[in-house]
Design an enzyme around this catalytic site. Structure first.
Site, PDB file in Angstrom:
ATOM      1  N   GLU A   1       0.904  -1.406  -0.154  1.00 34.85           N
ATOM      2  CA  GLU A   1      -0.184  -0.130   0.130  1.00 34.85           C
ATOM      3  C   GLU A   1       0.887   1.287  -0.366  1.00 34.85           C
ATOM      4  O   GLU A   1       1.423   1.195   0.720  1.00 34.85           O
ATOM      5  CB  GLU A   1      -1.182   0.019   1.593  1.00 34.85           C
ATOM      6  CG  GLU A   1      -1.745  -0.632   1.757  1.00 34.85           C
ATOM      7  CD  GLU A   1      -2.839  -0.841   2.737  1.00 34.85           C
ATOM      8  OE1 GLU A   1      -3.884  -1.422   2.481  1.00 34.85           O
ATOM      9  OE2 GLU A   1      -2.509  -0.316   3.049  1.00 34.85           O
ATOM     10  N   CYS A   2       0.797   1.777  -0.944  1.00 30.43           N
ATOM     11  CA  CYS A   2       1.368   3.529  -1.034  1.00 30.43           C
ATOM     12  C   CYS A   2       2.607   3.319  -0.628  1.00 30.43           C
ATOM     13  O   CYS A   2       3.365   3.505  -1.808  1.00 30.43           O
ATOM     14  CB  CYS A   2       0.806   4.331   0.348  1.00 30.43           C
ATOM     15  SG  CYS A   2       0.579   6.186   0.008  1.00 30.43           S
ATOM     16  N   GLY A   3       3.294   3.705   0.395  1.00 26.56           N
ATOM     17  CA  GLY A   3       4.602   3.978   0.949  1.00 26.56           C
ATOM     18  C   GLY A   3       5.432   2.292  -0.324  1.00 26.56           C
ATOM     19  O   GLY A   3       6.405   2.259  -0.700  1.00 26.56           O
TER      20      GLY A   3
ATOM     21  N   LEU B   1       3.372   0.801  -2.528  1.00 26.49           N
ATOM     22  CA  LEU B   1       4.037   1.015  -4.054  1.00 26.49           C
ATOM     23  C   LEU B   1       5.211   1.524  -4.437  1.00 26.49           C
ATOM     24  O   LEU B   1       6.130   1.479  -5.860  1.00 26.49           O
ATOM     25  CB  LEU B   1       2.707   1.606  -4.079  1.00 26.49           C
ATOM     26  CG  LEU B   1       3.130   2.275  -6.326  1.00 26.49           C
ATOM     27  CD1 LEU B   1       3.394   1.137  -6.765  1.00 26.49           C
ATOM     28  CD2 LEU B   1       2.104   2.986  -6.005  1.00 26.49           C
TER      29      LEU B   1
ATOM     30  N   SER C   1      -0.534  -0.219  -4.405  1.00 28.73           N
ATOM     31  CA  SER C   1      -1.423   0.180  -5.736  1.00 28.73           C
ATOM     32  C   SER C   1      -1.388   1.911  -4.233  1.00 28.73           C
ATOM     33  O   SER C   1      -1.094   1.371  -3.024  1.00 28.73           O
ATOM     34  CB  SER C   1      -2.841   0.751  -5.598  1.00 28.73           C
ATOM     35  OG  SER C   1      -3.603  -0.036  -3.626  1.00 28.73           O
TER      36      SER C   1
END
Length: 452
Positions: free
Chosen positions: A329-331, A333, A430
């Site tokens: 997730e986020c970081g 990705l 993502s």
């Protein structure tokens, strides 16, 4: 179950400061405090845990669109504590769109039947504070303000003016105030508050806040209000999940990666899976595991250290190439891309996805959204609806094909659509942060891939 909710008229009024001071003051009195945070924020919860020694729980009625499940989770976490303290988000009635009950602090207060303490910013105001309190108290007939705390008060005389006005024009009791004091201010970073892991001299701040609260706020009255709250009568069973006993889940946990909802980790344990923490910053390689989970955080701040830990990057890439499922997730990705660009320099990352993460000076995506996989993915089947939250300053420039359609809605209308999320082999990443309690199918889909 004793409980209070600290809300405010707006963001920046001092909710976090007042909440932390109350938590520390109650802890010093010997109370076992269970902290909660309204909304998807990961950072305030770190502060809560630092003070109480207990994991803070997010209560988010968008990410978990099931009122009874939310109330059940609140009850489960709070029932063994002496008092539950919920920190609100934004203004009391602010949420998604203009509906006061859509993902707002006020809705959580009603869902959990928790009395509301309103924090009002006292800077440059006196009698007008009464109008604010009166308006908030009347706005929703189903919700009443149980007490008020004034923040950033200039002097005793200033407080007397504000208190006198509120008590003259409303029936809401004023519990006290916090004087203006720069020493208790919390510095900020691009994602909000600075994470607790990087703060120094925290204990001194907590002690000062506690002393100010104890001196200037009627804690006995606050405790009396917490005891007057209605009991919850929820019979919602805990989410039923498949048995994944023996499944080893390695999850990144260090200063660069630490954004995890406690309920997500608890639900993983509920399946029987074993959670194994590892540090992409410090460890040489990822532990032997059947599944790898990389949450969000601040990889950009530790880009050089992540770049320099080549053995870890190689081991994660090797796990991907072996087909071990990886969810990021986020970081996460950003870490799984080819490189990360920070202040004009490029740092090598894992390289699962062909893409460069570039930091920008503004928020690129912010807020709740709904994702729909366009194909079979690690987190859901084609056409499935997945609720999530994005909050990031980076952009991921890639030649990879996005596998999800994402959209934002306001008051029932779609206001924005875009593509995001990437699937390669058994790896999915993502910018989306999700809560597993929204749908048991998400975790079943992910761990099913790990069990095969």
């Amino acid at each position: 179950m004793n409980k209070i909710l600290i809300a405010a008229a707006s963001s920046g009024a001092g909710k976090t400061t007042v909440t932390l001071g109350i938590m520390q003051a109650l802890k010093k009195r010997g109370f076992a405090v269970q902290p909660f945070k309204v909304g998807p924020d990961y950072i305030d919860t770190n502060y809560h845990q630092a003070i109480t020694g207990v994991a803070s729980i997010n209560l988010d009625s968008f990410l978990i669109d099931d009122d009874e499940m939310l109330a059940s989770l609140f009850q489960k976490h709070g029932e063994s504590a002496d008092i539950s303290v919920i920190e609100g988000v934004m203004g009391l009635f602010d949420g998604l769109g203009t509906d006061r009950d859509n993902a707002s602090t006020s809705f959580i207060a009603k869902c959990t039947k928790t009395p509301v303490i309103l924090v009002v910013d006292g800077k440059a105001i006196s009698t007008s504070a009464a109008a604010i309190v009166d308006g908030f108290n009347r706005f929703d007939p189903e919700l009443k303000i149980a007490g008020v705390i004034i923040n950033r008060v200039a002097s005793e005389n200033h407080f007397s003016l504000i208190k006198g006005a509120i008590e003259r024009y409303t029936d809401v009791p004023v519990l006290g105030y916090l004087p203006k004091n720069a020493a208790v201010a919390l510095p900020e970073r691009h994602l909000g508050l600075v994470p607790q892991e990087e703060m120094t001299e925290l204990e001194a701040k907590w002690e000062l806040l506690s002393d100010l609260i104890t001196t200037h706020v009627d804690l006995d009255k606050l405790l009396e209000i917490s005891k007057s709250s209605e009991n919850l009568s929820t019979s919602k069973a805990q989410m039923k999940v498949a048995d994944f006993s023996g499944l080893r889940v390695a999850y990144a946990l260090d200063a660069a990666f630490h954004f995890y909802y406690q309920d997500n980790l608890d639900l993983i344990r509920l399946t029987g899976a074993e959670l194994i923490p590892f540090s992409p910053l410090e460890d040489n390689e990822v532990p032997e595991a059947d599944f790898i989970y990389i949450g969000g955080g601040f990889p950009e701040i530790f880009a050089k250290q992540l770049n320099d830990n080549r053995s870890m990057r190689k081991s994660i890439l090797a796990a991907h190439e072996k087909g071990i499922p990886i969810y990021a997730e986020c970081g996460g990705l950003m870490y799984l891309g080819s490189s990360l660009e920070m202040e004009g320099k490029q740092y090598e990352m894992v390289g699962v996805f062909n893409g460069i993460s570039k930091m920008t000076t503004r928020l690129r995506k912010f807020g709740y959204c709904i994702a729909e996989p366009l194909e079979e993915t690690l987190i859901g089947k084609k056409g499935m609806s997945i609720r999530g939250h994005e909050f990031h300053h980076s952009v991921f420039e890639t030649t990879e094909t996005a596998c999800m359609k994402l959209s934002k809605k306001r008051d029932g209308e779609i206001v924005k659509e875009w593509r995001g999320g990437y699937q390669k082999g058994n790896t999915f990443a993502s910018y989306l942060h999700i809560h597993f309690y929204q749908n048991p199918a998400i975790l079943m889909q992910m761990f099913g891939a790990g069990k095969r």
